[in-house]
Design a protein around this motif. Structure first.
Motif, PDB file in Angstrom:
ATOM      1  N   ARG A 198      -3.806  -2.285  -4.760  1.00  0.00           N
ATOM      2  CA  ARG A 198      -3.180  -2.371  -3.449  1.00  0.00           C
ATOM      3  C   ARG A 198      -4.148  -2.761  -2.327  1.00  0.00           C
ATOM      4  O   ARG A 198      -3.761  -3.466  -1.395  1.00  0.00           O
ATOM      5  N   VAL A 243       0.839  -1.205   0.000  1.00  0.00           N
ATOM      6  CA  VAL A 243       0.000   0.000   0.000  1.00  0.00           C
ATOM      7  C   VAL A 243       0.873   1.253   0.000  1.00  0.00           C
ATOM      8  O   VAL A 243       0.607   2.215  -0.736  1.00  0.00           O
ATOM      9  N   ASP A 293       3.789   1.559  -1.204  1.00  0.00           N
ATOM     10  CA  ASP A 293       4.392   1.665  -2.539  1.00  0.00           C
ATOM     11  C   ASP A 293       3.377   2.015  -3.624  1.00  0.00           C
ATOM     12  O   ASP A 293       3.753   2.154  -4.795  1.00  0.00           O
ATOM     13  N   LYS A 294       2.096   2.117  -3.216  1.00  0.00           N
ATOM     14  CA  LYS A 294       1.002   2.448  -4.156  1.00  0.00           C
ATOM     15  C   LYS A 294       0.947   1.460  -5.316  1.00  0.00           C
ATOM     16  O   LYS A 294       0.822   1.840  -6.495  1.00  0.00           O
TER      17      LYS A 294
END
Length: 378
Positions: free
Chosen positions: A158, A151, A153-154
């Motif tokens: 995600r 999440v 790291d997008k």
């Protein structure tokens, strides 16, 4: 004196100091390798339930064992590990430790100002105990942490990945259910001012530790009415009953004091950090339920974020303060580190051989551990 614990502490303290003076990658590598080998190369008798997990893994029978009811996914995990690792207990503990610590390292890369200092805090704050005892819980938690990393790291889809990480983590240990919802709430609950953290910490410290006006028994009685199966693990710990503690009030409040100092010194752009909000929840839960057996296991998914957050004391705000109040700030930080250091060292000197955690005496796997208290109790 249980020297291995003192030695690992001194090694990590020196590496954290060197990294503070001259940040270099080699200090990070040495710190992480030291933690991995210390935990992963321990003998099967070191750490609460380790001996039973190893016996379960290698197919031995144990009179003291509740593994008939272990989660199915963990059973499959053990079978796969057995095939890959030839049912070798040494490889099992080492690889399992690596799997559980890897997401902590990845989060440290994103959140910590000093990974060597985070490694030191991992020991000084006592989180290593769970990684040497609660093998199934930390495995489930590590899977959930991978969801957090994804999440942050997008990554694509995600939230689907995060939900799946929660489900898989829960399939290893039911306590992950609580952490999952706590993580989700903290992500979407925005905090924009430091004073919110101050109020929460001070308020829970007063009603939980100082005035003891929080009726824990009534809260647990209410919780006992909940028949959701995912709460089974929590209710199991709570059913052990409340215990009185001989710890001094300053010791009980030490984590609250440190967190307030850290929040004051950190930069404002970290106020709404996911890690900080989780750490804050962990501090408040600890303040309210400090007298409950095993509460540290229940708060672990939240409070472990402290090994990253505490390093934020050395943000740019600290550097600016250092220029104008150099001596005061340094003395304050040294007092904090000194207090926790002496507390940790004392625990390794005046230890109880028959404590439930069974961490003492420490043996590496190649040492003769056949007189260890774990073998008597198990």
């Amino acid at each position: 004196m249980d020297l291995p614990y003192v030695i690992i502490f001194v090694v990590l303290l020196v590496l954290a100091y060197f990294y503070w003076k001259v940040p270099q990658g080699k200090y990070i590598k040495l710190s992480c390798i030291s933690v991995l080998f210390f935990i992963g190369l321990r003998a099967r008798v070191v750490g609460g339930d380790t001996i039973d997990y190893v016996r379960y893994f290698v197919g031995e029978f144990s009179i003291y064992s509740y593994y008939e009811h272990v989660e199915q996914l963990f059973r499959q995990y053990n079978k796969i590990m057995g095939i890959l690792l030839f049912h070798n207990e040494v490889l099992y503990l080492l690889v399992h430790t690596f799997i559980c610590l890897l997401p902590i390292y990845k989060l440290a890369q994103k959140e910590s100002n000093s990974i060597p200092l985070s490694c030191l805090l991992f020991f000084v704050c006592g989180y290593y105990i769970h990684y040497m005892s609660a093998l199934r819980q930390v495995l489930g938690l590590s899977i959930l942490l991978w969801g957090i990393i994804y999440v942050i790291d997008k990554g694509k889809y995600r939230w689907i990945v995060f939900v799946l990480s929660g489900i898989v983590g829960w399939s290893f240990h039911s306590s992950v259910f609580i952490a999952f919802w706590g993580y989700l709430l903290c992500y979407f609950f925005a905090i924009k001012k430091k004073k919110i953290y101050y109020i929460g910490i001070i308020f829970t410290s007063l009603i939980g530790v100082v005035f003891k006006s929080f009726n824990v028994s009534d809260f647990f009685a209410l919780l006992a009415l909940n028949h959701i199966s995912e709460m089974k693990r929590m209710n199991e710990y709570l059913s052990w009953g409340l215990v009185d503690t001989d710890l001094g009030i300053f010791t009980l409040l030490s984590s609250s004091i440190v967190s307030i100092i850290m929040i004051y010194l950190m930069d404002r752009n970290r106020v709404n950090s996911w890690a900080l909000k989780l750490y804050w929840i962990g501090i408040m839960l600890t303040n309210l339920f400090y007298a409950v057996p095993m509460i540290s296991r229940l708060t672990l998914p939240f409070s472990i974020m402290g090994i990253f957050c505490i390093t934020w004391m050395f943000d740019s705000r600290y550097k600016l303060a250092q220029q104008s109040q150099k001596l005061k700030i340094k003395v304050l930080i040294l007092l904090v580190i000194g207090y926790f250091s002496q507390s940790y060292v004392k625990q390794q000197i005046y230890y109880d051989l028959y404590d439930n955690m069974l961490l003492h005496p420490y043996y590496f796997f190649w040492q003769d551990y056949h007189k260890h208290p774990s073998l008597i109790q198990r």
